[in-house]
Structures are given as C-alpha cells and as structure tokens.
Design a protein around this motif. Structure first.
Motif, PDB file in Angstrom:
ATOM      1  N   ILE A   3     -36.110   9.607 -10.853  1.00  0.00           N
ATOM      2  CA  ILE A   3     -35.132   8.852 -10.134  1.00  0.00           C
ATOM      3  C   ILE A   3     -34.481   9.940  -9.033  1.00  0.00           C
ATOM      4  N   LEU A   4     -34.463   9.751  -7.942  1.00  0.00           N
ATOM      5  CA  LEU A   4     -33.875  10.691  -7.150  1.00  0.00           C
ATOM      6  C   LEU A   4     -32.628  10.229  -6.334  1.00  0.00           C
ATOM      7  N   TYR A   5     -31.578  10.916  -6.684  1.00  0.00           N
ATOM      8  CA  TYR A   5     -30.264  10.632  -5.728  1.00  0.00           C
ATOM      9  C   TYR A   5     -30.212  11.396  -4.638  1.00  0.00           C
ATOM     10  N   ILE A   6     -29.684  10.535  -3.503  1.00  0.00           N
ATOM     11  CA  ILE A   6     -29.765  11.284  -2.251  1.00  0.00           C
ATOM     12  C   ILE A   6     -28.223  11.116  -1.687  1.00  0.00           C
ATOM     13  N   PHE A   7     -27.349  12.213  -1.770  1.00  0.00           N
ATOM     14  CA  PHE A   7     -26.017  12.099  -1.078  1.00  0.00           C
ATOM     15  C   PHE A   7     -25.882  13.184   0.072  1.00  0.00           C
ATOM     16  N   PRO A   8     -24.627  12.804   0.838  1.00  0.00           N
ATOM     17  CA  PRO A   8     -24.327  13.808   1.725  1.00  0.00           C
ATOM     18  C   PRO A   8     -23.576  15.145   1.279  1.00  0.00           C
ATOM     19  N   HIS A   9     -22.982  15.018   0.247  1.00  0.00           N
ATOM     20  CA  HIS A   9     -21.740  16.025  -0.166  1.00  0.00           C
ATOM     21  C   HIS A   9     -21.969  16.303  -1.661  1.00  0.00           C
ATOM     22  N   PRO A  10     -21.597  17.772  -1.956  1.00  0.00           N
ATOM     23  CA  PRO A  10     -21.360  17.985  -3.173  1.00  0.00           C
ATOM     24  C   PRO A  10     -20.300  17.278  -3.834  1.00  0.00           C
ATOM     25  N   ASP A  11     -20.267  16.631  -5.184  1.00  0.00           N
ATOM     26  CA  ASP A  11     -19.584  16.151  -5.892  1.00  0.00           C
ATOM     27  C   ASP A  11     -19.874  14.492  -5.953  1.00  0.00           C
ATOM     28  N   ASP A  12     -20.480  14.032  -4.684  1.00  0.00           N
ATOM     29  CA  ASP A  12     -20.895  12.742  -4.569  1.00  0.00           C
ATOM     30  C   ASP A  12     -21.527  12.286  -5.797  1.00  0.00           C
ATOM     31  N   GLU A  13     -22.350  13.027  -6.527  1.00  0.00           N
ATOM     32  CA  GLU A  13     -23.260  12.704  -7.814  1.00  0.00           C
ATOM     33  C   GLU A  13     -22.272  12.674  -8.951  1.00  0.00           C
ATOM     34  N   SER A  14     -21.131  13.222  -8.827  1.00  0.00           N
ATOM     35  CA  SER A  14     -20.254  13.218 -10.054  1.00  0.00           C
ATOM     36  C   SER A  14     -19.041  12.295  -9.996  1.00  0.00           C
ATOM     37  N   PHE A  15     -18.613  11.986  -8.591  1.00  0.00           N
ATOM     38  CA  PHE A  15     -17.587  10.869  -8.264  1.00  0.00           C
ATOM     39  C   PHE A  15     -17.974   9.420  -8.580  1.00  0.00           C
ATOM     40  N   GLY A  16     -18.597   9.166  -9.936  1.00  0.00           N
ATOM     41  CA  GLY A  16     -18.944   7.685  -9.818  1.00  0.00           C
ATOM     42  C   GLY A  16     -20.437   7.959 -10.748  1.00  0.00           C
ATOM     43  N   PRO A  17     -21.476   8.067 -10.102  1.00  0.00           N
ATOM     44  CA  PRO A  17     -22.737   7.955 -11.067  1.00  0.00           C
ATOM     45  C   PRO A  17     -22.880   8.846 -12.099  1.00  0.00           C
ATOM     46  N   ALA A  18     -22.199   9.914 -12.188  1.00  0.00           N
ATOM     47  CA  ALA A  18     -22.590  10.975 -13.307  1.00  0.00           C
ATOM     48  C   ALA A  18     -22.948  10.430 -14.686  1.00  0.00           C
ATOM     49  N   GLY A  19     -22.209   9.396 -15.134  1.00  0.00           N
ATOM     50  CA  GLY A  19     -22.180   8.684 -16.238  1.00  0.00           C
ATOM     51  C   GLY A  19     -23.305   7.874 -16.448  1.00  0.00           C
TER      52      GLY A  19
END
Length: 240
Positions: A3-19
């Motif tokens: 699975i590859l997550y692609i986001f623009p900014h640091p914290d985008d992966e943690s503000f929501g999908p981290a769980g």
C-alpha cells in the motif's frame, strides 16, 4: 499487499489515516509513504523563529519518528514548495509519483479525494496528479496497480473550514464512501502516538480536535468501484 500513501505534507499521514495504517501494518501489509513537500511554509515557523527551509528540516526529523512509530516499510519526503504545488508544471509531480510507484509496485495507492478533505490547493493538486498517473500507468501495463483509494471525511452538512458568507466545503457524501475501517483501541493509540511525533504541531492537534473527529472509524472512497455496504478494509475484494 503493498500500500502506497501519497500526500503533499508532513502530518497528512497522521491527521486521519494513521489508525488505519497501523491496522494494515499489523495485518502483514507493506505500507509505504511518499510526501511531496517538507511542509516548511507552515505558520508555526513564525512562532519558532524559523525560515521555510529550517522549518522543513524540523518537520522532516519529526517524520522520521513517525516512520518508526507506524513501522512504515519505506518513506520518501520530497522538497517541492509547500503551499506552492499549484504553481508547478504538474508533469514534474507526475514524473516523481510515477518513479515512486515504479520502484515500490504497490497494489493499492491512497491519496486525498477531489475536495482535498480541507479544500487546500496542495491537497487538490495531489489528488489530480496521483489519479492521472495511476490511470496512465495502468494503461501502460502496470498490472500490479489494483486499486486507487482516497482518504476522506464524511459530509456532515455542517460548515467546514468556510465562514464569512462563503459556501461551505462539501466533503464526501455517505453514498460515495466505499470503505469504513473500524479502529481497535491499539489503532487509536497508534494514531495518537503518530501525532505526538510532531512536537511543533501539538497546538494544532488540540485546536483541530482531529482525534475526536476521526473517532474510531477511518473512511475511504474507491475510484471506479462502488461498495454498499462499505468494505472494512481497503485491501478487501481487490480484483486480480
């Protein structure tokens, strides 16, 4: 699966999908992260007395902690201009996304939905770039690409990030949500730990109430697929 997550900014992966990421890693999946900017333009830099480059380095170091906390298989952080992706030739970003996908060969790619979950143009640009690359690469024979997913928030009908008479931002209608991932206690704790890695953003974490907003569910749309009732895992029923 990969699975590859692609986001623009640091914290985008943690503000929501981290769980959900924690749950995926715990389930034996490889989870990778590509971030397009170092997020140095954040207003937090003014409080810290840092310039954009210095703030970007601080946030990158915080992301290294997130990588370890979530046990990501890989993480790549690029240095394109934070808050300036709309000024770039999109083909530059498309080339970077293609390169990363070719290297990892993910089965599932995850990014933001068309509304960007906040209306922020960096989020919207990222959606458009990733969606285009995903389709082009599949057309060219990248058969490992099985699913494109969008991390999203359900539309509550309440004003979202808009005020002063402007139309409110419309999020994802319930009928368009294809995956609802129920979070166990350990997934919620993993999200909290990931957010705590961002030392400079703790005021923002409290201000946004992101932990309470996410609650015990993470929502995704699936491109070109429709599931009702929703799946409970973004890797479920992936077509070969």
């Amino acid at each position: 699966m990969k699975i590859l997550y692609i986001f623009p900014h640091p914290d985008d992966e943690s503000f929501g999908p981290a769980g959900a990421i924690h749950q995926q890693v715990s389930g034996g999946h490889e989870v990778h992260l590509l971030t397009l900017t170092k997020g140095g333009a954040t207003q937090v830099r003014h409080k810290l007395g840092l310039n954009v480059d210095q703030m970007g380095e601080v946030r990158y170091k915080e992301m290294l902690k997130v990588k370890e906390s979530l046990k990501l298989s890989s993480m790549e952080v690029l240095d394109y201009p934070d808050s300036g992706l709309k000024e770039l030739d999109p083909r530059i970003l498309e080339k970077e996304v293609s390169r990363c996908i070719e290297k990892i060969e993910p089965h599932v790619v995850v990014t933001y939905p068309v509304h960007g979950a906040s209306g922020f143009h960096d989020h919207i640009v990222t959606h458009a770039v990733v969606k285009r690359v995903f389709l082009q690469m599949r057309d060219r024979g990248a058969h490992y690409l099985k699913r494109l997913a969008f991390f999203t928030m359900p539309d509550s009908g309440e004003p979202t990030f808009m005020s002063n008479g402007w139309p409110r931002l419309k999020l994802t209608e319930e009928a368009l949500i294809d995956v609802v991932v129920p979070l166990a206690n350990e997934d919620v704790e993993a999200m909290k730990k990931a957010l705590l890695c961002y030392d400079t953003y703790q005021e923002m974490v409290e201000k946004t109430g992101v932990i309470e907003k996410i609650g015990r569910k993470v929502n995704f749309e699936l491109a070109f697929e429709d599931f009702s009732p929703p799946l409970t895992d973004i890797t479920a029923q992936v077509k070969n």
